[in-house]
Motif scaffolding. Structure first.
Motif, short mmCIF file in Angstrom:
data_model
loop_
_atom_site.label_atom_id
_atom_site.label_comp_id
_atom_site.label_asym_id
_atom_site.label_seq_id
_atom_site.Cartn_x
_atom_site.Cartn_y
_atom_site.Cartn_z
N GLU A 1 4.64 1.51 3.80
CA GLU A 1 3.67 0.71 4.50
C GLU A 1 2.34 0.46 3.83
O GLU A 1 1.97 -0.65 3.76
CB GLU A 1 3.91 0.81 5.98
N VAL A 2 1.92 1.46 3.49
CA VAL A 2 0.77 1.48 2.69
C VAL A 2 0.93 0.71 1.36
O VAL A 2 -0.23 0.01 1.05
CB VAL A 2 -0.04 3.07 2.39
N ILE A 3 1.93 0.89 0.63
CA ILE A 3 2.12 0.03 -0.52
C ILE A 3 2.31 -1.36 -0.35
O ILE A 3 1.88 -2.38 -0.87
CB ILE A 3 3.45 0.70 -1.39
N ARG A 4 3.04 -1.61 0.90
CA ARG A 4 3.46 -3.12 1.24
C ARG A 4 1.98 -3.89 1.64
O ARG A 4 1.73 -4.91 1.51
CB ARG A 4 4.29 -3.04 2.39
N ARG A 5 0.98 -3.02 2.18
CA ARG A 5 -0.15 -3.64 2.56
C ARG A 5 -1.09 -3.71 1.59
O ARG A 5 -2.06 -4.50 1.58
CB ARG A 5 -0.64 -2.84 3.72
N VAL A 6 -1.29 -2.94 0.45
CA VAL A 6 -1.96 -3.19 -0.48
C VAL A 6 -1.57 -4.50 -1.51
O VAL A 6 -0.29 -4.34 -1.84
CB VAL A 6 -2.21 -1.76 -1.36
N ASP A 7 -2.40 -5.07 -1.95
CA ASP A 7 -2.03 -6.31 -2.78
C ASP A 7 -1.61 -5.77 -3.98
O ASP A 7 -2.29 -4.84 -4.74
CB ASP A 7 -3.20 -7.32 -3.09
N ALA A 8 -0.67 -6.59 -4.83
CA ALA A 8 0.04 -6.08 -5.97
C ALA A 8 -1.17 -6.26 -7.24
O ALA A 8 -1.16 -5.88 -8.12
CB ALA A 8 1.04 -6.88 -6.29
N VAL A 9 -2.09 -7.13 -6.72
CA VAL A 9 -3.37 -7.08 -7.58
C VAL A 9 -3.93 -5.93 -8.17
O VAL A 9 -4.40 -5.99 -9.34
CB VAL A 9 -4.30 -8.31 -7.07
N PHE A 10 -3.92 -4.99 -7.13
CA PHE A 10 -4.60 -3.58 -7.62
C PHE A 10 -3.33 -2.65 -8.79
O PHE A 10 -3.98 -1.94 -9.18
CB PHE A 10 -4.81 -2.61 -6.25
N MET A 11 -2.45 -3.16 -8.65
CA MET A 11 -1.45 -2.57 -9.57
C MET A 11 -1.20 -3.16 -10.91
O MET A 11 -1.13 -4.55 -10.92
CB MET A 11 -0.15 -2.43 -8.93
N ARG A 12 -1.19 -2.49 -12.07
CA ARG A 12 -0.87 -3.03 -13.21
C ARG A 12 0.67 -3.17 -13.57
O ARG A 12 1.66 -2.81 -13.14
CB ARG A 12 -1.27 -2.12 -14.23
N PRO A 13 0.75 -4.56 -14.13
CA PRO A 13 2.23 -5.12 -14.37
C PRO A 13 2.75 -3.75 -15.45
O PRO A 13 2.08 -3.43 -16.40
CB PRO A 13 1.96 -6.42 -14.99
N HIS A 14 4.11 -3.96 -15.59
CA HIS A 14 4.88 -2.90 -16.49
C HIS A 14 4.48 -1.50 -16.16
O HIS A 14 4.51 -0.75 -17.14
CB HIS A 14 4.59 -3.33 -17.86
N ARG B 1 4.86 1.55 -18.83
CA ARG B 1 6.29 1.40 -19.19
C ARG B 1 6.43 0.51 -20.52
O ARG B 1 5.37 -0.22 -20.78
CB ARG B 1 7.37 0.79 -18.49
N ASP B 2 7.38 0.87 -21.57
CA ASP B 2 7.37 -0.07 -22.90
C ASP B 2 7.99 -1.32 -22.47
O ASP B 2 7.79 -2.18 -23.35
CB ASP B 2 8.32 0.88 -23.87
N ASP B 3 8.89 -1.26 -21.52
CA ASP B 3 9.53 -2.57 -21.13
C ASP B 3 8.80 -3.55 -20.33
O ASP B 3 7.38 -3.42 -20.10
CB ASP B 3 11.06 -2.57 -20.46
N GLN B 4 9.15 -4.82 -20.28
CA GLN B 4 8.38 -5.74 -19.61
C GLN B 4 8.94 -6.13 -18.36
O GLN B 4 8.84 -7.05 -17.54
CB GLN B 4 8.52 -7.11 -20.34
N GLY B 5 9.28 -5.21 -17.61
CA GLY B 5 9.93 -5.13 -16.20
C GLY B 5 9.08 -5.24 -15.22
O GLY B 5 7.68 -5.18 -15.37
N PRO B 6 9.24 -5.33 -13.94
CA PRO B 6 8.23 -5.41 -13.00
C PRO B 6 7.70 -3.96 -12.29
O PRO B 6 8.19 -2.99 -13.14
CB PRO B 6 9.15 -5.98 -11.60
N ILE B 7 6.69 -4.13 -11.52
CA ILE B 7 5.97 -2.79 -11.09
C ILE B 7 7.19 -2.18 -10.28
O ILE B 7 8.00 -2.78 -9.48
CB ILE B 7 4.95 -3.19 -10.28
N ARG B 8 7.28 -1.06 -10.56
CA ARG B 8 8.07 0.01 -9.86
C ARG B 8 7.49 1.13 -9.04
O ARG B 8 6.52 1.48 -9.64
CB ARG B 8 9.19 0.70 -10.59
N VAL B 9 7.73 1.49 -7.71
CA VAL B 9 7.24 2.51 -6.91
C VAL B 9 8.22 3.40 -6.41
O VAL B 9 9.53 2.93 -6.05
CB VAL B 9 6.42 1.92 -5.76
N GLY B 10 7.86 4.86 -6.61
CA GLY B 10 8.78 5.78 -5.95
C GLY B 10 8.01 6.91 -4.93
O GLY B 10 6.99 6.71 -5.14
#
Length: 126
Positions: A62-75, A31-40
């Protein structure tokens, strides 16, 4: 981590990168903004009755909850498109699949039409 709720956001992510697994398809975009990680999450009607679709959606959450946010990129925005195999797939395997899919999304896309790349024998293409 926030949730995607608007259709326009889901459609924007659908135009981004994707990684396929047996239980789901992971789509992602920067995303272009500086917001948090969003999941749908989305599960189509061809995957079963409402009860089965809800169970798939709950397992994906639940799979998303159990995976560390470290694996996901910010923004970034991510969408998990559930498949029928998510009902019966081993949960630990689904977590490994998600980590693998996130790594695949982070890889740079191959450059198409690179005609100056050398062949294995060292010659360039005409």
């Amino acid at each position: 981590m926030d949730r995607l709720r608007q259709r326009a956001d889901f459609l924007a992510v659908a135009n981004g990168a994707r990684a396929n697994t047996a239980a789901f398809v992971l789509q992602g975009r920067l995303r272009d903004d500086q917001g948090p990680i969003r999941v749908g999450y989305t599960v189509t009607k061809k995957n079963g009755t409402a009860t089965e679709r809800n169970r798939i959606r709950r397992r994906l959450r639940e799979v998303i909850r159990r995976v560390d946010a470290v694996f996901m990129r910010p923004h970034h925005d991510y969408v998990l498109v559930g498949r029928r195999d998510a009902l019966t797939r081993d949960f630990a395997t689904m977590i490994d699949d998600l980590r693998s899919a996130l790594r695949r999304l982070d890889r740079p896309a191959p450059k198409a039409g690179n005609k100056s790349a050398p062949n294995p024998n060292g010659m360039t293409r005409p």
